[in-house]
Enzyme design. Sequence first.
Site, PDB file in Angstrom:
ATOM      1  N   ASP A   8      42.315  46.974   4.826  1.00 36.58           N
ATOM      2  CA  ASP A   8      42.218  48.401   4.570  1.00 36.58           C
ATOM      3  C   ASP A   8      42.553  49.102   5.889  1.00 36.58           C
ATOM      4  OD1 ASP A   8      41.418  50.841   3.164  1.00 36.58           O
ATOM      5  OD2 ASP A   8      39.629  50.769   4.431  1.00 36.58           O
ATOM      6  N   ASP A  10      41.758  53.074   6.788  1.00 35.00           N
ATOM      7  CA  ASP A  10      40.852  54.118   7.281  1.00 35.00           C
ATOM      8  C   ASP A  10      39.432  53.602   7.433  1.00 35.00           C
ATOM      9  OD1 ASP A  10      42.965  55.976   7.247  1.00 35.00           O
ATOM     10  OD2 ASP A  10      42.664  56.305   5.096  1.00 35.00           O
ATOM     11  N   ASP A 184      35.962  48.603   5.085  1.00 32.90           N
ATOM     12  CA  ASP A 184      34.711  49.286   5.412  1.00 32.90           C
ATOM     13  C   ASP A 184      33.979  49.798   4.187  1.00 32.90           C
ATOM     14  OD1 ASP A 184      35.060  52.661   5.282  1.00 32.90           O
ATOM     15  OD2 ASP A 184      36.840  51.426   5.098  1.00 32.90           O
TER      16      ASP A 184
END
Length: 226
Positions: A8, A10, A184
Site C-alpha cells: 500500500d 499512503d 497500514d
Amino acid sequence: MRRLALFDLDHTLLPIDSDNEWGRFLCRTGRVPDEAAFNAAIDAFYAQYRKGQLDPVEHLRFALGAFAHRPMAEIEGWRQEYIDQVIRPVISQSALDLVAKHRDAGDLCAIVTATNAFVTRPIAGLFGVAHLLGAEGEIRDGQYTGEPEGVITYRAGKLIRIDAWLKDMGLSRNSFDEIWAYSDSHNDLPMLELATHPVATNPDTILRQTAGARGWPVIELFPLVG
C-alpha cells in the site's frame, strides 16, 4: 524461490495521505474554485475511509473532478510541482530501504493504492517500483473526463486488480512461493489476507488489533503526519 511483494502507499510507504495532500495542494495553489468546500469534502471522505464506509466511486469522481477537462500538459505541470514540494521531502529512508530489500532480492514488486494513478504513478517511480496499481480515470480526447474507469483499487477491488495484473504477465498468485503484503489500514485486510507474509505497517487501531490477534508482525517505519 519466487516472491511477490505488494505495498500500500499512503501511511504505509508515505507518512502522509497522498490523495488528501494533493487536494490540499490544489487548494493552496488556487486551482479549485471553492477552497473551503473542497477541504471540507476531503475531510468528510477521509472520515468515511477511516470508518470503512467510503463509497469509492463517489470519492474517485470527486478526486478526478479537480483536474477533469484540463489539458494534460497543464495538470502534469501541477503534479510535478506537487511531487517536488510535497512528496519528495517526506519520503523516508526506512521506507526506501524496505522496498529496496524486496527489489534487490529479485522479488516482483507492486504498489497497490486506492489513490488515483495519475497522482501516484510518479511516486511509485521515486521508490523504484515499476508496477503501480491505482484507481484509474477515463481519458477522452487527451483529457480526463472525471469518470472512473475499471475496477477501483479499494478493499476487495485490490484483489481483482492484482489478479488481472498477474494474469496479463502470464502469472497467478500460485506462481509464487511467498507473497508479502504491507499496509497500514484495516481497509486492506483482503490484500493482507491473500499474503503468506502479511505485515501491518504503521497500522491503524483496528489493523493493530487484528494483527495482534492473528500473530502478524507489526512494523513502524516512521511517525505519521495527519
